[in-house]
Design a protein around this motif. Structure first.
Motif, PDB file in Angstrom:
ATOM      1  N   ALA A  85     -58.469   0.581  65.689  1.00  0.00           N
ATOM      2  CA  ALA A  85     -59.034  -0.518  66.474  1.00  0.00           C
ATOM      3  C   ALA A  85     -58.092  -1.719  66.509  1.00  0.00           C
ATOM      4  N   GLU A  88     -55.131  -1.031  68.749  1.00  0.00           N
ATOM      5  CA  GLU A  88     -55.479  -1.009  70.173  1.00  0.00           C
ATOM      6  C   GLU A  88     -55.894  -2.379  70.703  1.00  0.00           C
ATOM      7  N   THR A  89     -56.101  -3.340  69.809  1.00  0.00           N
ATOM      8  CA  THR A  89     -56.616  -4.641  70.262  1.00  0.00           C
ATOM      9  C   THR A  89     -55.635  -5.771  69.958  1.00  0.00           C
ATOM     10  N   TRP A  90     -55.962  -6.626  69.013  1.00  0.00           N
ATOM     11  CA  TRP A  90     -55.234  -7.885  68.858  1.00  0.00           C
ATOM     12  C   TRP A  90     -53.809  -7.743  68.347  1.00  0.00           C
ATOM     13  N   PHE A 148     -60.088  -9.930  63.038  1.00  0.00           N
ATOM     14  CA  PHE A 148     -59.676 -10.032  64.444  1.00  0.00           C
ATOM     15  C   PHE A 148     -58.975 -11.374  64.611  1.00  0.00           C
ATOM     16  N   HIS A 288     -63.442  -4.136  69.427  1.00  0.00           N
ATOM     17  CA  HIS A 288     -63.263  -3.907  70.865  1.00  0.00           C
ATOM     18  C   HIS A 288     -64.108  -4.882  71.691  1.00  0.00           C
ATOM     19  N   MET A 291     -62.247  -8.061  71.786  1.00  0.00           N
ATOM     20  CA  MET A 291     -61.106  -7.943  72.698  1.00  0.00           C
ATOM     21  C   MET A 291     -61.555  -8.134  74.141  1.00  0.00           C
ATOM     22  N   TYR A 292     -62.707  -7.566  74.470  1.00  0.00           N
ATOM     23  CA  TYR A 292     -63.260  -7.713  75.817  1.00  0.00           C
ATOM     24  C   TYR A 292     -63.573  -9.176  76.119  1.00  0.00           C
ATOM     25  N   ARG A 296     -60.297  -9.793  78.224  1.00  0.00           N
ATOM     26  CA  ARG A 296     -60.512  -9.011  79.447  1.00  0.00           C
ATOM     27  C   ARG A 296     -61.510  -9.627  80.416  1.00  0.00           C
ATOM     28  N   ASP A 319     -53.018  -6.632  76.819  1.00  0.00           N
ATOM     29  CA  ASP A 319     -54.185  -6.900  77.664  1.00  0.00           C
ATOM     30  C   ASP A 319     -54.055  -8.264  78.322  1.00  0.00           C
TER      31      ASP A 319
END
Length: 319
Positions: A85, A88-90, A148, A288, A291-292, A296, A319
């Motif tokens: 996670a 894939e994110t921060w 995060f 996630h 992250m959204y 996003r 992103d």
């Protein structure tokens, strides 16, 4: 009365007395050494927007490009879902991020430190990071995979701070008479602090505890503070203009629940800083969701008039 106690109780009482004496002497010694340094402890605030707008465009661009953050993420093979996670994110927003694990995991290209003790992992990771990247990065961010981080907010906070000074930043907590930075919220070290920490680990390792051991086990964040304090580097709390913490040791959901109870008429203001840098204790799914929400979700037609732009690392899947 003591003569009537069991040998075990006598040992505990004697051990407590000796430990207290050693601690007191250690504090005296550290206090003497700290007076040799001039970088005093204080609560540090992020620059305000008006201050940034007064800079020329060239100065803002130069400053934004000069802040380079290397992220150290301590993991174990059991953390594989959190590990994925974060990757894939921060972590994509760090100038470079590497995962340090007790075992090599090929799919994540981890750096193996061959240690299971978190404190020993932290020390090995710091030595590796400094020796490998001391000429490429001027700020080092240490985190667990349950954290995060909004790296752009971190860079904004560091905008007017000189990495050649010994900074040790994050969410401070108190242990006895000394403050330390909680690793749960993430720890930021300037290149100067990394230099001091690594000098201590390699030149005077006896002054830095070897590992978490004994009856009175100290956590890795307390041990880190102990070592840095010996070098005259003190913990500093990061805050916004209103005094709200930027590094947080809870999830945003926990803060909202607390705000509903404590500030029912002003939940948003009572919750968190608009410039928050970290939240902690997240699950992979919550990572996630963050992250959204942070990167996003967009309001169509709305433009933020930010004074600075922090571009993603070259070649990153950002992103």
């Amino acid at each position: 009365m003591i003569s009537e106690c069991s040998p075990f109780l006598k040992g505990v009482m004697l051990g407590s007395t000796v430990f207290a004496l050693i601690t007191m002497l250690g504090h005296i010694r550290l206090g003497h050494r700290n007076r040799m340094h001039h970088h005093e402890h204080h609560h540090l605030q992020a620059p305000n927007k008006e201050e940034v707008l007064k800079m020329s465009e060239a100065e803002r661009e130069e400053l934004s490009n000069s802040i380079r953050v290397y992220c150290i993420i301590l993991v174990t093979p059991q953390d594989v879902s959190l590990w994925a996670a974060v990757k894939e994110t921060w972590a994509k927003h760090c100038d470079k991020a590497e995962f340090f694990s007790s075992e090599y995991v090929e799919v994540f290209e981890s750096v193996t430190v061959n240690e299971t003790d978190t404190w020993l992992m932290m020390k090995q990771a710091s030595i590796y990071a400094f020796n490998t990247y001391k000429d490429q990065y001027n700020w080092f961010f240490l985190a667990y995979p349950t954290t995060f981080a909004v790296i752009e907010n971190l860079k904004y906070f560091l905008l007017r701070k000189d990495p050649s000074q010994p900074f040790y930043l994050g969410h401070t907590e108190l242990s006895g008479s000394h403050e330390y930075v909680s690793v749960d919220g993430g720890v930021v070290l300037s290149i100067e602090s990394m230099k001091k920490f690594n000098r201590l680990l390699t030149v005077s390792p006896s002054e830095c505890p070897e590992e978490e051991r004994g009856i009175w086990r100290m956590s890795e964040d307390l041990l880190l503070a102990h070592c840095l304090r010996y070098e005259g580097v003190l913990a500093e709390n990061a805050e916004d203009e209103e005094g709200k913490n930027l590094f947080n040791t809870k999830t945003i959901g926990m803060f909202i629940k607390e705000a509903i109870t404590d500030y029912p008429k002003d939940i948003v203001e009572g919750c968190c800083s608009d410039m928050a840098i970290t939240f902690s204790r997240l699950t992979p799914d919550e990572m996630h969701v963050m992250m959204y929400g942070v990167y996003r979700l967009r309001a169509f037609g709305h433009f933020f008039n930010d004074a600075l732009v922090f571009l993603p690392p070259n070649g990153s899947d950002n992103d």
